[in-house]
Design a protein around this motif. Structure first.
Motif, short mmCIF file in Angstrom:
data_model
loop_
_atom_site.label_atom_id
_atom_site.label_comp_id
_atom_site.label_asym_id
_atom_site.label_seq_id
_atom_site.Cartn_x
_atom_site.Cartn_y
_atom_site.Cartn_z
N ARG A 80 42.99 37.63 41.26
CA ARG A 80 43.29 39.05 41.43
C ARG A 80 42.12 39.73 42.12
NH1 ARG A 80 47.74 40.39 38.90
NH2 ARG A 80 48.50 39.15 37.17
N THR A 81 42.44 40.49 43.16
CA THR A 81 41.39 41.17 43.92
C THR A 81 41.91 42.49 44.48
OG1 THR A 81 39.77 40.91 45.68
CG2 THR A 81 41.93 39.95 46.05
N ARG A 82 40.99 43.37 44.80
CA ARG A 82 41.38 44.67 45.36
C ARG A 82 41.82 44.50 46.81
NH1 ARG A 82 36.61 48.45 45.18
NH2 ARG A 82 38.05 49.59 46.49
N THR A 83 42.85 45.24 47.16
CA THR A 83 43.37 45.15 48.52
C THR A 83 43.53 46.54 49.11
OG1 THR A 83 45.66 45.18 47.77
CG2 THR A 83 44.64 43.02 48.04
N GLY A 84 43.58 46.56 50.42
CA GLY A 84 43.83 47.80 51.13
C GLY A 84 45.28 47.81 51.60
N SER A 85 45.52 48.54 52.65
CA SER A 85 46.88 48.60 53.19
C SER A 85 47.24 47.27 53.86
CB SER A 85 46.98 49.74 54.20
OG SER A 85 46.08 49.52 55.27
N ASN A 86 48.51 47.00 53.90
CA ASN A 86 49.06 45.79 54.54
C ASN A 86 48.59 44.50 53.90
OD1 ASN A 86 50.31 47.49 56.40
ND2 ASN A 86 48.55 47.42 57.78
N GLY A 87 48.15 44.53 52.65
CA GLY A 87 47.76 43.30 51.96
C GLY A 87 46.45 42.71 52.40
N ARG A 88 45.61 43.48 53.06
CA ARG A 88 44.30 43.00 53.48
C ARG A 88 43.30 43.21 52.35
NH1 ARG A 88 43.20 40.17 57.76
NH2 ARG A 88 41.30 41.28 58.14
N LEU A 89 42.40 42.24 52.16
CA LEU A 89 41.40 42.33 51.10
C LEU A 89 40.19 43.14 51.56
CD1 LEU A 89 41.28 38.64 49.86
CD2 LEU A 89 42.80 40.45 49.12
N PHE A 90 39.48 43.68 50.59
CA PHE A 90 38.18 44.28 50.87
C PHE A 90 37.17 43.14 50.83
CE2 PHE A 90 40.25 48.04 48.80
CZ PHE A 90 40.31 48.81 49.95
N ASN A 119 39.81 28.41 56.56
CA ASN A 119 39.79 29.71 57.21
C ASN A 119 39.46 30.75 56.15
OD1 ASN A 119 40.61 28.65 59.71
ND2 ASN A 119 42.75 28.72 59.09
N PRO A 120 38.71 31.78 56.49
CA PRO A 120 38.39 32.80 55.49
C PRO A 120 39.65 33.41 54.89
CG PRO A 120 37.12 33.15 57.49
CD PRO A 120 38.11 32.07 57.80
N ILE A 121 39.64 33.56 53.58
CA ILE A 121 40.79 34.13 52.87
C ILE A 121 40.62 35.64 52.81
CG2 ILE A 121 42.07 34.18 50.71
CD1 ILE A 121 41.09 31.31 50.21
N LYS A 122 41.40 36.34 53.61
CA LYS A 122 41.28 37.80 53.71
C LYS A 122 42.60 38.52 53.48
CE LYS A 122 37.32 37.73 56.79
NZ LYS A 122 36.72 38.27 58.00
N THR A 123 43.64 37.79 53.10
CA THR A 123 44.95 38.41 52.88
C THR A 123 45.53 37.95 51.55
OG1 THR A 123 46.07 36.62 54.02
CG2 THR A 123 45.50 38.55 55.34
N VAL A 124 46.48 38.73 51.05
CA VAL A 124 47.21 38.39 49.84
C VAL A 124 48.17 37.27 50.18
CG1 VAL A 124 48.90 39.28 48.18
CG2 VAL A 124 46.99 40.71 48.89
N GLY A 125 48.37 36.35 49.24
CA GLY A 125 49.31 35.26 49.45
C GLY A 125 48.77 33.94 48.95
N SER A 126 49.43 32.88 49.35
CA SER A 126 49.04 31.54 48.94
C SER A 126 48.12 30.91 49.98
CB SER A 126 50.29 30.69 48.74
OG SER A 126 49.93 29.41 48.29
N ASN A 144 46.53 31.36 44.72
CA ASN A 144 47.44 32.48 44.96
C ASN A 144 46.64 33.76 44.79
OD1 ASN A 144 49.75 33.89 45.47
ND2 ASN A 144 50.49 33.79 43.38
N VAL A 145 46.44 34.49 45.87
CA VAL A 145 45.69 35.74 45.84
C VAL A 145 46.70 36.88 45.68
CG1 VAL A 145 44.10 37.24 47.10
CG2 VAL A 145 43.93 34.77 47.35
N VAL A 146 46.49 37.69 44.61
CA VAL A 146 47.40 38.80 44.33
C VAL A 146 46.61 40.09 44.22
CG1 VAL A 146 49.12 37.38 43.16
CG2 VAL A 146 47.28 38.41 41.84
N GLU A 147 47.33 41.19 44.40
CA GLU A 147 46.71 42.51 44.34
C GLU A 147 46.41 42.87 42.89
OE1 GLU A 147 47.73 47.04 45.83
OE2 GLU A 147 48.99 45.35 46.45
N ALA A 148 45.22 43.39 42.67
CA ALA A 148 44.83 43.79 41.30
C ALA A 148 45.38 45.15 40.95
CB ALA A 148 43.32 43.81 41.17
#
Length: 148
Positions: A80-90, A119-126, A144-148
């Motif tokens: 779980r991580t913080r995300t911005g718009s369009n599922g992009r991570l901070f 590849n750097p993981i910068k988006t929500v998803g698998s 699996n990266v999900v929005e917190a």
């Protein structure tokens, strides 16, 4: 340039190995990042202590590495991580984040230096990450990266 590796470097060698690399690679990459120290007669005496420390924390046998690989592949790792718009991570997900998530999911305690993210993981998803458990055994982790 002759160096003594202090950490595992893919394609070069294991900790405690004495390797010969190009001057620029050693001076600009390996030594500043702490992956290696310059070879001297005094530093050569440290090789034994580096190898002892490596053997204490290393997975000793191929069978044990395959057992850990099986545990990792059966594990459902959610981060779980913080995300911005369009599922992009901070920022991006790091190897340390993945090691903590594996431990929280009930998996084995992994050394973050053995986790490789293609590849750097910068988006929500698998996403997939690779773990070098033994020179002969690699395991893949589905994160699996999900929005917190």
């Amino acid at each position: 340039m002759k160096l003594i590796l202090t950490q595992q470097v893919s394609g070069i060698g294991e900790p405690g190995d004495v390797v010969e690399v190009k001057d620029g690679y050693g001076r600009n990459y390996l030594v500043p990042r702490g992956f290696a120290i310059k070879w001297t007669r005094g530093a050569e005496k440290q090789i034994e202590s580096i190898k002892k420390a490596r053997s204490a924390r290393e997975i000793a046998t191929v069978e044990h590495a395959k057992e850990v690989a099986g545990q990792l592949q059966a594990l459902k790792v959610t981060l779980r991580t913080r995300t911005g718009s369009n599922g992009r991570l901070f920022g991006a997900v790091t190897a340390s984040d993945i090691a903590d998530a594996v431990k929280n999911a009930g998996g084995p305690d992994l050394d973050k230096r053995r986790i490789e993210i293609g590849n750097p993981i910068k988006t929500v998803g698998s996403h997939r990450a690779s773990v070098r458990l033994h020179p002969d055994v690699n395991a893949t982790i589905d994160v699996n990266v999900v929005e917190a």
